[in-house]
Design a protein around this motif. Structure first.
Motif, PDB file in Angstrom:
ATOM      1  N   ILE B 145       0.837  -1.208   0.000  1.00 36.54           N
ATOM      2  CA  ILE B 145       0.000   0.000   0.000  1.00 36.54           C
ATOM      3  C   ILE B 145       0.873   1.260   0.000  1.00 36.54           C
ATOM      4  O   ILE B 145       0.616   2.217  -0.750  1.00 36.54           O
ATOM      5  N   VAL B 146       1.937   1.265   0.804  1.00 35.13           N
ATOM      6  CA  VAL B 146       2.833   2.430   0.841  1.00 35.13           C
ATOM      7  C   VAL B 146       3.468   2.644  -0.529  1.00 35.13           C
ATOM      8  O   VAL B 146       3.507   3.765  -1.048  1.00 35.13           O
ATOM      9  N   LEU B 147       3.950   1.572  -1.131  1.00 36.63           N
ATOM     10  CA  LEU B 147       4.620   1.716  -2.428  1.00 36.63           C
ATOM     11  C   LEU B 147       3.632   2.131  -3.516  1.00 36.63           C
ATOM     12  O   LEU B 147       3.948   2.914  -4.404  1.00 36.63           O
ATOM     13  N   LYS B 148       2.390   1.595  -3.427  1.00 41.88           N
ATOM     14  CA  LYS B 148       1.407   1.893  -4.474  1.00 41.88           C
ATOM     15  C   LYS B 148       0.817   3.304  -4.298  1.00 41.88           C
ATOM     16  O   LYS B 148       0.737   4.055  -5.267  1.00 41.88           O
ATOM     17  N   TYR B 149       0.417   3.657  -3.088  1.00 40.44           N
ATOM     18  CA  TYR B 149      -0.346   4.897  -2.942  1.00 40.44           C
ATOM     19  C   TYR B 149       0.426   6.066  -2.345  1.00 40.44           C
ATOM     20  O   TYR B 149       0.014   7.202  -2.490  1.00 40.44           O
ATOM     21  N   LEU B 153       4.016   3.970  -7.196  1.00 43.29           N
ATOM     22  CA  LEU B 153       4.788   3.142  -8.127  1.00 43.29           C
ATOM     23  C   LEU B 153       3.861   2.168  -8.851  1.00 43.29           C
ATOM     24  O   LEU B 153       2.854   1.741  -8.303  1.00 43.29           O
ATOM     25  N   PRO B 154       4.206   1.810 -10.101  1.00 47.32           N
ATOM     26  CA  PRO B 154       3.407   0.812 -10.818  1.00 47.32           C
ATOM     27  C   PRO B 154       3.520  -0.562 -10.146  1.00 47.32           C
ATOM     28  O   PRO B 154       4.531  -0.856  -9.505  1.00 47.32           O
ATOM     29  N   LEU B 155       2.479  -1.389 -10.311  1.00 50.94           N
ATOM     30  CA  LEU B 155       2.444  -2.700  -9.652  1.00 50.94           C
ATOM     31  C   LEU B 155       3.658  -3.555 -10.010  1.00 50.94           C
ATOM     32  O   LEU B 155       4.203  -4.252  -9.164  1.00 50.94           O
ATOM     33  N   GLN B 156       4.056  -3.491 -11.299  1.00 50.21           N
ATOM     34  CA  GLN B 156       5.190  -4.326 -11.717  1.00 50.21           C
ATOM     35  C   GLN B 156       6.459  -3.932 -10.956  1.00 50.21           C
ATOM     36  O   GLN B 156       7.251  -4.777 -10.552  1.00 50.21           O
ATOM     37  N   GLU B 157       6.634  -2.620 -10.736  1.00 56.40           N
ATOM     38  CA  GLU B 157       7.828  -2.182 -10.017  1.00 56.40           C
ATOM     39  C   GLU B 157       7.779  -2.629  -8.559  1.00 56.40           C
ATOM     40  O   GLU B 157       8.807  -2.994  -7.977  1.00 56.40           O
TER      41      GLU B 157
END
Lengths: 198, 187
Positions: B145-149, B153-157
């Motif tokens: 969640i931190v990385l996404k929102y 960052l894109p899911l693949q990354e």
């Protein structure tokens, strides 16, 4: 909502990931229009995302980089020098120029001047790279010996210059002009330059 | 920017620390933010962020230069934070939140320190609830969640950073979103 098709919530997440097939999207849209529970669920998810994204963006505390740098092990001297060269390109270029130039000078002299040479004069004798001014002879010109010695037993009416060699004077020997012994590289350079401008 | 980073990394591999300083400048906010959202404590986040950069410096030769540098760096940061969360897990019991002084603690935890005007108090409360919700997530959901929102960052990354299959990352994002929804829907 318990009676809703299982895949609907899954479609909601696929939609939020921006990764949903067109048919699934249509199905989701149609279902949400008819089902208030799912509509609410979907709205809540979107609100949640908006809230999380609104979390204030923060920056690293002041002096962070300096603190990290202080934690690193000490770097080698070699790197310090390389960085100095990179930061002072002009000085580096100048230093390199001087280095190659002096190298050039040195090789010039060492290549051309290793052989024994002296002023040609029929009165002179030569023994093992030593030029001899025989006793009783009188030479009326400047004498010049490179990479060899000179022994003066007679008299010379002129200058005597010895490069990379030694000068021996017999007690009867006599030179009316200047006597110079030059045997160091820079002395020679200086000598060559002086003669260049004379 | 990637080109500059790659050049700086080559200099760092040769042992040039000034080049590393530039890398720290470029990434310090992102790394600190990951650590802060994962740990929710300014001092712990600063320690974790510093440790991340120190680890990156010491292990720079293990970084594969054909891959994205940020992916490698964020992996170090998230792994460090997950370790720290696991170590201090006993502190995170849910009933602790009920305590009456909790509100005060939340304000003191917020990144923007100092005195704040009255009108910001409400948004501060919202911010505190968001933090709380993120903090309640188990670490495997929290990291995605931190990385996404937060880092966007894109899911693949994210899959590359966490070294997980893309499908696993998606599942965790879905479950994380559902868990957050339960905490935040009343706001």
């Amino acid at each position: 909502m318990t009676s809703c098709p299982k895949q609907i919530v899954h479609y909601m997440h696929e939609y939020l990931d921006g990764d949903i097939r067109e048919e699934a999207k249509q199905e989701l849209r149609f279902h949400i229009e008819t089902c208030t529970d799912c509509k609410k669920h979907f709205a809540e998810l979107k609100k949640t995302i908006a809230l999380v994204q609104s979390a204030s963006h923060i920056e690293a505390p002041a002096g962070f980089t300096a603190k990290v740098m202080a934690l690193l092990p000490r770097e080698g001297k070699k790197i310090g020098m390389e960085r100095w060269f990179r930061n002072h390109p002009f000085l580096t270029a100048a230093a390199l120029f001087l280095l190659f130039m002096s190298g050039g000078f040195a090789s010039l002299f060492s290549q051309e001047d290793n052989h024994f040479a002296f002023t040609k004069n029929s009165e002179l004798k030569v023994e093992n790279e030593t030029v001899i001014v025989p006793a009783g002879t009188k030479i009326e010109e400047d004498l010049f010996v490179k990479n060899g010695n000179i022994r003066i037993e007679g008299s010379v009416e002129g200058d005597v210059t010895v490069i990379n060699g030694e000068r021996f004077m017999a007690s009867a020997g006599n030179v009316t002009g200047e006597i110079k012994e030059i045997d160091q590289l820079f002395g020679r350079i200086w000598y060559e330059m002086k003669s260049l401008f004379q | 920017m990637d080109l500059i980073v790659q050049r700086r990394i080559k200099q760092v591999i040769k042992g040039d620390q000034n080049a590393f300083g530039e890398i720290v400048e470029l990434y310090k906010d992102k790394v600190y933010q990951i650590c802060f959202r994962m740990l929710w404590d300014r001092h712990e986040a600063e320690d974790a962020a510093q440790e991340t950069f120190l680890k990156a410096f010491l292990n720079i030769h293990t970084y594969n230069q054909s891959k994205k540098f940020s992916t490698w760096l964020y992996r170090i940061a998230t792994n460090l934070c997950i370790d720290k969360i696991r170590k201090k897990k006993p502190d995170y019991h849910l009933d602790e939140e009920i305590a009456g002084t909790e509100g005060l603690n939340m304000y003191s935890h917020l990144a923007s320190g100092g005195q704040l005007p009255e009108e910001e108090v409400e948004s501060l409360e919202v911010q505190a609830s968001i933090h709380e919700a993120i903090l309640m997530l188990p670490e495997k959901y929290r990291s995605v969640i931190v990385l996404k929102y937060i880092e966007e960052l894109p899911l693949q990354e994210i899959a590359d950073i966490l070294e997980l299959p893309l499908g696993t990352v998606k599942t965790r994002v879905h479950r994380g979103r559902e868990a957050l929804r339960k905490h935040l829907r009343h706001l």
